[in-house]
Design a protein around this motif. Structure first.
Motif, mmCIF file in Angstrom:
data_model
loop_
_atom_site.group_PDB
_atom_site.id
_atom_site.type_symbol
_atom_site.label_atom_id
_atom_site.label_comp_id
_atom_site.label_asym_id
_atom_site.label_seq_id
_atom_site.Cartn_x
_atom_site.Cartn_y
_atom_site.Cartn_z
ATOM 1 N N VAL A 26 0.770 -1.261 0.031
ATOM 2 C CA VAL A 26 -0.006 -0.145 -0.178
ATOM 3 C C VAL A 26 1.008 1.225 -0.088
ATOM 4 O O VAL A 26 0.798 2.037 -0.900
ATOM 5 C CB VAL A 26 -0.964 0.184 1.257
ATOM 6 C CG1 VAL A 26 -1.685 1.296 1.327
ATOM 7 C CG2 VAL A 26 -1.942 -1.224 0.965
ATOM 8 N N LEU A 27 2.014 1.221 0.738
ATOM 9 C CA LEU A 27 2.849 2.324 0.765
ATOM 10 C C LEU A 27 3.438 2.550 -0.413
ATOM 11 O O LEU A 27 3.712 3.603 -1.070
ATOM 12 C CB LEU A 27 3.783 2.189 2.114
ATOM 13 C CG LEU A 27 3.227 2.083 3.492
ATOM 14 C CD1 LEU A 27 4.279 1.909 4.551
ATOM 15 C CD2 LEU A 27 2.497 3.476 3.925
ATOM 16 N N PHE A 29 2.608 1.685 -3.246
ATOM 17 C CA PHE A 29 1.773 2.394 -4.292
ATOM 18 C C PHE A 29 2.085 3.944 -4.510
ATOM 19 O O PHE A 29 2.134 4.192 -5.732
ATOM 20 C CB PHE A 29 0.358 2.059 -4.109
ATOM 21 C CG PHE A 29 -0.610 2.542 -5.206
ATOM 22 C CD1 PHE A 29 -0.625 1.916 -6.428
ATOM 23 C CD2 PHE A 29 -1.326 3.771 -5.011
ATOM 24 C CE1 PHE A 29 -1.360 2.197 -7.369
ATOM 25 C CE2 PHE A 29 -2.188 4.211 -5.968
ATOM 26 C CZ PHE A 29 -2.452 3.455 -6.998
ATOM 27 N N GLY A 30 1.960 4.588 -3.545
ATOM 28 C CA GLY A 30 2.321 6.015 -3.514
ATOM 29 C C GLY A 30 3.854 6.450 -4.036
ATOM 30 O O GLY A 30 3.669 7.199 -4.923
ATOM 31 N N VAL A 31 4.741 5.659 -3.569
ATOM 32 C CA VAL A 31 6.197 5.904 -3.899
ATOM 33 C C VAL A 31 6.512 5.612 -5.281
ATOM 34 O O VAL A 31 6.773 6.383 -6.129
ATOM 35 C CB VAL A 31 7.103 4.953 -3.188
ATOM 36 C CG1 VAL A 31 8.456 4.907 -3.569
ATOM 37 C CG2 VAL A 31 6.892 5.210 -1.746
ATOM 38 N N LEU A 32 5.470 4.501 -5.901
ATOM 39 C CA LEU A 32 5.773 4.005 -7.346
ATOM 40 C C LEU A 32 5.077 4.855 -8.149
ATOM 41 O O LEU A 32 5.558 5.435 -9.274
ATOM 42 C CB LEU A 32 5.402 2.638 -7.661
ATOM 43 C CG LEU A 32 6.359 1.827 -7.045
ATOM 44 C CD1 LEU A 32 5.868 0.228 -7.183
ATOM 45 C CD2 LEU A 32 7.639 1.654 -7.567
ATOM 46 N N MET A 33 3.817 5.539 -7.656
ATOM 47 C CA MET A 33 3.141 6.538 -8.452
ATOM 48 C C MET A 33 3.814 7.893 -8.715
ATOM 49 O O MET A 33 4.001 8.452 -9.809
ATOM 50 C CB MET A 33 1.877 6.731 -7.711
ATOM 51 C CG MET A 33 0.815 5.677 -7.884
ATOM 52 S SD MET A 33 0.307 5.491 -9.763
ATOM 53 C CE MET A 33 -0.653 6.882 -10.106
ATOM 54 N N LEU A 34 4.615 8.331 -7.622
ATOM 55 C CA LEU A 34 5.354 9.567 -7.606
ATOM 56 C C LEU A 34 6.495 9.334 -8.669
ATOM 57 O O LEU A 34 6.967 10.104 -9.362
ATOM 58 C CB LEU A 34 5.680 10.150 -6.599
ATOM 59 C CG LEU A 34 4.713 10.621 -5.522
ATOM 60 C CD1 LEU A 34 5.151 10.846 -3.940
ATOM 61 C CD2 LEU A 34 4.263 11.992 -6.122
ATOM 62 N N ALA A 35 7.324 8.225 -8.292
ATOM 63 C CA ALA A 35 8.271 7.848 -9.440
ATOM 64 C C ALA A 35 8.032 7.760 -10.656
ATOM 65 O O ALA A 35 8.886 8.263 -11.772
ATOM 66 C CB ALA A 35 9.031 6.606 -8.918
ATOM 67 N N GLY A 36 6.797 7.148 -11.181
ATOM 68 C CA GLY A 36 6.272 6.868 -12.226
ATOM 69 C C GLY A 36 5.767 8.328 -13.035
ATOM 70 O O GLY A 36 6.261 8.655 -14.265
ATOM 71 N N ALA A 79 6.671 0.265 6.850
ATOM 72 C CA ALA A 79 5.904 -0.765 7.152
ATOM 73 C C ALA A 79 6.595 -1.641 8.288
ATOM 74 O O ALA A 79 5.727 -1.966 9.319
ATOM 75 C CB ALA A 79 5.426 -1.588 6.093
ATOM 76 N N MET A 80 7.457 -1.955 8.260
ATOM 77 C CA MET A 80 8.420 -2.803 9.368
ATOM 78 C C MET A 80 8.320 -2.153 10.612
ATOM 79 O O MET A 80 8.079 -2.708 11.682
ATOM 80 C CB MET A 80 9.791 -2.986 8.820
ATOM 81 C CG MET A 80 9.917 -3.861 7.523
ATOM 82 S SD MET A 80 11.560 -4.067 6.755
ATOM 83 C CE MET A 80 12.128 -5.064 7.967
ATOM 84 N N LYS A 81 8.432 -0.595 10.725
ATOM 85 C CA LYS A 81 8.305 -0.340 11.996
ATOM 86 C C LYS A 81 6.727 -0.406 12.630
ATOM 87 O O LYS A 81 6.669 -0.826 13.582
ATOM 88 C CB LYS A 81 8.448 1.378 11.719
ATOM 89 C CG LYS A 81 10.038 1.699 11.501
ATOM 90 C CD LYS A 81 10.228 3.194 11.243
ATOM 91 C CE LYS A 81 11.697 3.294 11.066
ATOM 92 N NZ LYS A 81 11.769 4.918 10.924
ATOM 93 N N ALA A 82 5.786 -0.135 11.715
ATOM 94 C CA ALA A 82 4.412 -0.314 12.301
ATOM 95 C C ALA A 82 4.314 -1.678 12.756
ATOM 96 O O ALA A 82 3.497 -1.832 13.662
ATOM 97 C CB ALA A 82 3.424 0.013 10.984
#
Length: 173
Positions: A26-27, A29-36, A79-82
């Protein structure tokens, strides 16, 4: 700081690790959208299939920088921190950049068999390919049950392990 004894490091349960992986998706998704968006803006991409392989290579590098950066500097992605999970080496020490790169590349074993099968079968349906990826990832996750410490195979290969990492309790003032 001395590393804890390897026996003192507790492996998170498989459902917990899979939940963390889902949250990571889920996280990402945002990173890849911005990179794209960045890639398509910089290359003036006008159509999704134009420069498709360049975009895939760029996103592969972005994912690598994301994971390797977080693993080397703190041992945890967001996510690993959460989910209170940390990546360490086999002795419980922080991972080196070389070991983190090895783990990133080897972690593609989650998806590679399904992608190769889809390519060999010349599958075109996104739904079929997605289903194949889900089944392949679940099968790969279940292979961790064959490991003595229940670690994933790419962790075994790279000398890394996922461990439970509870935050330190806050001191009362």
């Amino acid at each position: 700081m001395t590393a804890p004894a390897p026996d003192a490091l507790q492996t998170p349960s498989l459902p917990r690790r899979l939940a963390c992986m889902l949250y990571e998706g889920v996280l990402l998704f945002g990173v890849l959208m911005l990179a794209g968006l960045l890639y398509s803006t910089l290359t003036q991409q006008r159509h999704a299939l134009q420069g498709q392989h360049g975009m895939q290579a760029f996103l592969f590098v972005v994912l690598g920088l994301y994971f390797i950066g977080f693993w080397v500097y703190g041992g945890q992605t967001v996510a690993m921190k959460a989910w209170h999970i940390r990546l360490v080496d086999a002795q419980g020490r922080p991972v080196t950049p070389k070991r983190a790169l090895c783990r990133y590349l080897a972690s593609w074993l989650w998806f590679l068999p399904a992608l190769i099968a889809a390519w060999l079968a010349r599958l075109q349906s996104s739904a079929t390919i997605f289903g194949l990826l889900v089944v392949g990832a679940l099968a790969y996750a279940l292979l961790a049950l064959l490991q003595p410490r229940r670690q994933y195979w790419h962790d075994h290969l790279c000398g890394t392990q996922l461990v439970i990492s509870r935050p330190q309790p806050r001191k009362k003032r």
